[in-house]
Design a protein around this motif. Structure first.
Motif, PDB file in Angstrom:
ATOM      1  N   UNK A  26       0.827  -1.210   0.000  1.00 21.88           N
ATOM      2  CA  UNK A  26       0.000   0.000   0.000  1.00 21.88           C
ATOM      3  C   UNK A  26       0.865   1.266   0.000  1.00 21.88           C
ATOM      4  N   UNK A  27       1.866   1.307   0.858  1.00 22.94           N
ATOM      5  CA  UNK A  27       2.754   2.470   0.903  1.00 22.94           C
ATOM      6  C   UNK A  27       3.499   2.662  -0.404  1.00 22.94           C
ATOM      7  N   UNK A  28       3.980   1.567  -0.970  1.00 22.99           N
ATOM      8  CA  UNK A  28       4.709   1.650  -2.236  1.00 22.99           C
ATOM      9  C   UNK A  28       3.838   2.152  -3.369  1.00 22.99           C
ATOM     10  N   UNK A  29       2.656   1.572  -3.505  1.00 25.29           N
ATOM     11  CA  UNK A  29       1.750   1.955  -4.593  1.00 25.29           C
ATOM     12  C   UNK A  29       1.285   3.402  -4.428  1.00 25.29           C
ATOM     13  N   UNK A  30       0.895   3.763  -3.224  1.00 30.80           N
ATOM     14  CA  UNK A  30       0.389   5.111  -2.978  1.00 30.80           C
ATOM     15  C   UNK A  30       1.453   6.169  -3.284  1.00 30.80           C
ATOM     16  N   UNK A  31       2.655   5.960  -2.777  1.00 29.76           N
ATOM     17  CA  UNK A  31       3.686   6.981  -2.973  1.00 29.76           C
ATOM     18  C   UNK A  31       4.251   6.992  -4.386  1.00 29.76           C
ATOM     19  N   UNK A  32       4.290   5.851  -5.053  1.00 24.57           N
ATOM     20  CA  UNK A  32       4.674   5.869  -6.472  1.00 24.57           C
ATOM     21  C   UNK A  32       3.685   6.730  -7.257  1.00 24.57           C
ATOM     22  N   UNK A  33       2.404   6.510  -7.027  1.00 22.82           N
ATOM     23  CA  UNK A  33       1.382   7.291  -7.733  1.00 22.82           C
ATOM     24  C   UNK A  33       1.489   8.775  -7.452  1.00 22.82           C
ATOM     25  N   UNK A  34       1.688   9.134  -6.193  1.00 16.26           N
ATOM     26  CA  UNK A  34       1.818  10.550  -5.833  1.00 16.26           C
ATOM     27  C   UNK A  34       3.075  11.165  -6.448  1.00 16.26           C
TER      28      UNK A  34
END
Length: 130
Positions: free
Chosen positions: A60-68
């Protein structure tokens, strides 16, 4: 530390996969930079932290911050401050797409497998001779 030295150090830390130090370095620059540059620094910082999360198997942290990070860096393409934003966005977008195709519970297995083909991108720029 001036802005250019901070950027050079942050990019070196990113490329050495020292993502926590990269975060600290770029955050210090971000706090003092011109408001028009804030999204540039924050975008790189968020992609670094995404890789930190992935190294800890936090989907979740990886996906969220990659997107941001991708969202913040997109207006700076193809290059900004001699940083190859286009290539970083391509690498990060490919990784994000691959991560979105796997269930979060399978991240550890995916990272360890040949199928994952998880390659941490390098940031290419004129600052380090790239």
């Amino acid at each position: 530390m001036n802005e250019q030295d901070g950027l050079a150090l942050g990019l070196e830390q990113f490329n050495q996969q020292n993502f926590y130090a990269c975060h600290d370095t770029l955050e210090a620059v971000w706090l003092q930079c011109d408001p028009g540059e804030k999204n540039f620094y924050q975008g790189i910082l968020q992609i670094a932290v995404a890789h930190y999360h992935l190294s800890n198997h936090n989907w979740q942290g990886g996906v969220t911050l990659l997107g941001e990070g991708i969202r913040r860096l997109t207006p700076f393409r193809p290059t900004h401050q001699r940083v190859n934003i286009e290539r970083l966005l391509q690498d990060s977008s490919s990784l994000l797409t691959a991560l979105q195709r796997i269930p979060p519970s399978e991240l550890s297995q995916w990272l360890a497998s040949d199928q994952g083909q998880y390659q941490i991108p390098q940031i290419h720029c004129g600052l380090s001779g790239d």
